[in-house]
Design an enzyme around this catalytic site. Sequence first.
Site, short mmCIF file in Angstrom:
data_model
loop_
_atom_site.label_atom_id
_atom_site.label_comp_id
_atom_site.label_asym_id
_atom_site.label_seq_id
_atom_site.Cartn_x
_atom_site.Cartn_y
_atom_site.Cartn_z
CB SER A 65 24.10 48.90 63.99
OG SER A 65 23.74 48.65 62.64
CG ASP A 66 26.74 42.73 64.15
OD1 ASP A 66 26.79 42.54 62.92
OD2 ASP A 66 27.22 41.93 64.98
CD1 TRP A 67 24.84 43.33 57.25
CD2 TRP A 67 26.12 44.49 58.64
NE1 TRP A 67 25.71 44.07 56.49
CE2 TRP A 67 26.51 44.80 57.31
CE3 TRP A 67 26.78 45.13 59.69
CZ2 TRP A 67 27.53 45.69 57.01
CZ3 TRP A 67 27.81 46.02 59.40
CH2 TRP A 67 28.17 46.30 58.07
#
Length: 829
Positions: A227-229
């Site tokens: 995932s993106d952060w």
Amino acid sequence: MTTRRPDSDTLLDQLTLEEQVALLAGADFWRTVPIHRLNIPALKVTDGPAGARGGGALIGGTPTTAFPVGIALGSTWNPALLRRIGEHLAREAQDKGAGVLLAPTVNLFRSTLNGRNFESYAEDPLLTGTLGTAYVQGLQSKGVAATVKHFVGNESEYQRNTISSEIPERALRELYLVPFEMTVRRGGAWAVMSAYNKVNGTYSSEHPRLLTDVLRGEWGFDGLVMSDWGGTHSAGQSVRAGLDLEMPGPAQARRGLLEEARQDGATRQAVRAAARRVLQLLERTGTLDRPRDVRDEAERAEEYADTRRLIRRAGAEGTVLLKNDRALLPLPAGARVAVIGPNAAQARVMGGGSAQLNAHRAVSPLDGLRAALGDGQVTFARGAQNDRFLPVLDTPLEIEYLDAEGAVLAREASAVSEKMWFSLPAGVPADFRARLTLTLDAPEAGMYDLSLASAGRSCLSVDGTLVVDNATNWAAGDTYFGFGSAEVRARTFLGAGPHRAVIDFGAVAPDPSLGIAAFNALRFGFRAPLSPTLIEEAAQLAAQADYAVVCVGTNGDWETEGVDRWGLTLPGRQDELVQAVARANPNTVVLLQTGGPVLMPWLPDVPAVVQAWFPGQEAGHAVADVLLGHADPGGRLPQTFPARLEDDPVQPQTPDVQYPGEQGRVAYQEGLFIGYRHVDRSGLTPLFPFGFGLSYTTFELGEAQLSAGALAPGDALGVTVPVRNTGDRAGQTVVQLYVQDVDTTLERPAKELKAFAKVTLRPGEEQTVTLDLDMRSLAYFDDVRHAWVADAGEFRLLIGQSSADLPVTASVRLLGEWAAPVRPAAAQD
């Protein structure tokens, strides 16, 4: 005798369910969870596309190398150069103890206003995918994983954490998925990062059609999806959809994953598959056999001479010469040059957001020209300012963490007057209070501007007097990825000499909606008010020189993650500055440094314009190389420069659902027609077309020769074109081939880039360029038949040196329809 370490499959069988789940969320901001029982080490990841920052914060941190940003690399149109850059970035990542680089960014330029356009390569999917593939191959050839991002539909920053990108199937297939498909299928990417946004109503991080059916089933991707952060929104659902790793850690969305896996067989099977892919990434990066020291304090800050040379070359090769009347450039030896503008003495080497880093060096245009011409030949005037915020000070900032009674819990320091908190000293709570102290040196008595912007509450006092209150009426703004306030400014009188400034800061409590611990940050800005006569002074200086180089543009505060661009006009009074200097000196060169297109109302009044983007730490040297003719301006535009904002393909007269979006959705109503495709369909004349760029020499293309005049379905086509340098200098050009479907069944763009080649030729030299086309080069996506289809009939081949300069034409006939149905395979464990 040495004992062979177990491979990933063997280790997988030895993991308990609890350990498998532990692998599926980070241990902290940059690392995976180690399994000490089985000697499975942590894997460290690092930003980003233009340099390996390491595990430090976005501000400060271990010094590292700043490479040209994405759009500057896109301007090179040179896959071999991108591969070489990937190889050098691998060494940088390994010096930081990282086995994974969070790059490349291959989202397209749907709009000129996307705040993150500077990170990506181009508006065209083929150009983007070709360059991204080379970058991935170079990086991974040295044992560091690429993480292709952001999959998919992240073409603006407006409400990016929640908005749904509503993308028609043909546009999704023919434009936005293509670069990801190329980097996965041709580049063999080991990792992909999901986007923050939703796609057609479903978060991309838990989108089974995209992550499982398309990415793994159709394309055969066998790597890891992270995932993106803070972009994970569920536990079992996201794992079953195909998201392997939640970042950062410790687990937020997946805190209940173990219990779900115990109760549900499908989730348990998905957890095992995801854990295998984490172990596989450890294995592919060599981390299983050779664990790296992933501690931030162990990061190396070595600078390499060959990397500096590569960055300097790439900066020049990405520089686009937009105008050169009277052959004003290159500047002659011995010229007296006035270097003017807000970007003259300040090196603009990178954009903002997660792409920023602590560069080893930052060479400004003024530095570069002085080094090349000698100090005595170069004068300087600022002329104007283009700061979005008041400048941060390079002044030590002492930080004290306080408990509720005001006792000091811990102390640390920052080298500049900005701080982002990604970690806290031991014993400091998440909802901490801090007192930050620094010394202000006022060179003379007078009025000064001061400011605060913060994610968290902040107040500034100077010599015991409250000057800025950004706590009582704190209001959300567009700083710090949208989590911070607007900048709050005040003007106050300071006597000459030192003054004690104290900032009281209160952290915000964790917000479950972010998916991660609360984000806290602070910047203090300080500047004496600008003289009202800066422009006049600059014009007077320009009149005394042989040539004037006006360095204008933007910086990383304007071009940044978390907020879209302000518009297309140059900030501040920069347009006025250019016009004043041009009136004072007819030999004026405008040097632009921006992350995307800008308007140029002064274009008719200046003889030369150079677009240099943000070309990395050697910026000034690369600029000097081009301006003085030591290097040919090798760049060609990867993005259309519109003549006005209204010509942007997604810029209606008033904001609506098409851009930037409303009611939680942004509709890609333009479909296939972005960039030069929109220009052709609308009959527009852009300021500068896609693919455009001048050289210091001239080129001539000969007649195209085809390997066949007619093709059976499934055949390939070779196109050869002779290219000759007709000038008296060595130089570079890009031969571009566009395809036009004459007999199409469905609506298609008037032409689409399908092949290109960059060539470097000596004076009088000729080279034959070969451009290869396959069936996909002729095809569109039929969303009814769910297949790639090339209609039988005529295809025109348009060949030239930009999308608006295509003098060489040829035709080929496809004798029968070609179709390739898309049938997703089931995801394999």
